[in-house]
Design a protein around this motif. Structure first.
Motif, PDB file in Angstrom:
ATOM      1  N   THR A 168       0.834  -1.198   0.000  1.00  0.00           N
ATOM      2  CA  THR A 168       0.000   0.000   0.000  1.00  0.00           C
ATOM      3  C   THR A 168       0.871   1.251   0.000  1.00  0.00           C
ATOM      4  O   THR A 168       2.066   1.203   0.325  1.00  0.00           O
ATOM      5  N   ASP A 208      -3.590   1.867  -3.265  1.00  0.00           N
ATOM      6  CA  ASP A 208      -4.076   2.836  -2.281  1.00  0.00           C
ATOM      7  C   ASP A 208      -4.326   2.150  -0.943  1.00  0.00           C
ATOM      8  O   ASP A 208      -4.395   0.920  -0.846  1.00  0.00           O
ATOM      9  N   ASP A 209      -4.518   2.962   0.088  1.00  0.00           N
ATOM     10  CA  ASP A 209      -4.620   2.451   1.460  1.00  0.00           C
ATOM     11  C   ASP A 209      -5.987   1.874   1.793  1.00  0.00           C
ATOM     12  O   ASP A 209      -6.205   1.470   2.941  1.00  0.00           O
ATOM     13  N   SER A 210      -6.902   1.845   0.846  1.00  0.00           N
ATOM     14  CA  SER A 210      -8.210   1.237   1.106  1.00  0.00           C
ATOM     15  C   SER A 210      -8.178  -0.283   1.035  1.00  0.00           C
ATOM     16  O   SER A 210      -9.174  -0.931   1.357  1.00  0.00           O
TER      17      SER A 210
END
Length: 270
Positions: free
Chosen positions: A45, A79-81
């Motif tokens: 991430t 992404d951090d999701s």
């Protein structure tokens, strides 16, 4: 076809920070639209990449649960999701962590999963909407519990403050009660006047409280609307608000009427 994730923990960076990781197979690309890691490659991430200075195409040292360390090349930064911080090949995770288990599996084909397979996995098949709703429902439940505790503490202190203030004020108005009695007012009329005063005080306090909270509420709604870019509407829990105001009114009335009734009894005896 089922895409499963083997949950594990890896350690990377100078401080050997613990990172949540998952072993994935080829179905990973169909679920997340990101090429699945193969061989000695990993997907990380953005937060992890920034924290440890990892960039796409560079090698990242990782220590596994069995204590062995190996360098893997970063093939993608997502992404951090994502549900995990590091994604590795499924076989690599199984070699270093034989006890790793799959917490969830994704069906990547339109055909329904055979019942025998679900029974063998001791799993339930749910739709994407139902799975997302279950996560939201659990988060909403925790938020609701926290909100309920906050409201209970705030309302409790408010009720105690209102009752204490009215009790003190009533105890210091014995002379006023005597003047009303000498003016011809009966005890029920005196008590009725006190109840009317209490209703006015509680109503005014509730109105001022709402007026004080309204700017903060509307400011929060406006800020969320601008930050998220989504329509956010203000919402008040009217049943709870009504219950708090009613509780204050009842306890305030009791705190006013009971000492006043005792004072009027003593006047009658005198």
């Amino acid at each position: 076809m089922l895409a499963m994730r083997l949950a594990t923990t890896v350690y990377g960076g100078d401080g050997e920070a613990a990172l949540s990781a998952a072993g994935v197979a080829s179905g990973f690309a169909q679920v997340y639209a990101v090429p699945a890691p193969r061989g000695d490659t990993i997907v990380v991430t953005a937060a992890v990449a920034d924290a440890h200075g990892w960039r796409k195409g560079r090698a990242a040292p990782l220590t596994f649960e069995d204590g062995r360390t190996r360098r893997s090349r970063v093939t993608a930064v997502v992404d951090d999701s994502m549900p995990y911080q590091v994604f590795l090949p499924r076989d690599l995770v199984r070699d270093h962590d034989p006890s790793a288990l799959a917490d969830v599996a994704y069906r990547t084909t339109p055909a329904p999963t055979p019942t025998r397979l679900l029974a063998g996995l001791r799993a339930d098949e749910v739709s994407v909407e139902a799975y997302a709703a279950s996560d939201d429902a659990e988060e909403d439940r925790l938020v609701w519990i926290f909100t309920l505790m906050l409201v209970a503490v705030s309302a409790g202190y408010t009720v105690i403050a209102v009752a204490s203030t009215l009790l003190t004020a009533t105890a210091g108005r014995v002379r006023d009660f005597r003047v009303l009695r000498l003016s011809g007012a009966t005890p029920p009329q005196v008590l009725l006047a006190l109840v009317a005063e209490t209703c006015c005080v509680v109503t005014l306090g509730a109105a001022l409280g709402l007026a004080a909270a309204a700017p903060a509420l509307f400011g929060t709604v406006h800020g969320l609307r601008e930050e998220l870019g989504l329509p956010v509407e203000s919402s008040l829990a009217w049943p709870w608000l009504t219950a708090v105001v009613t509780s204050c009114l009842l306890l305030g009335t009791m705190a006013t009427v009971l000492p006043a009734r005792g004072a009027l009894r003593r006047m009658r005896r005198a």
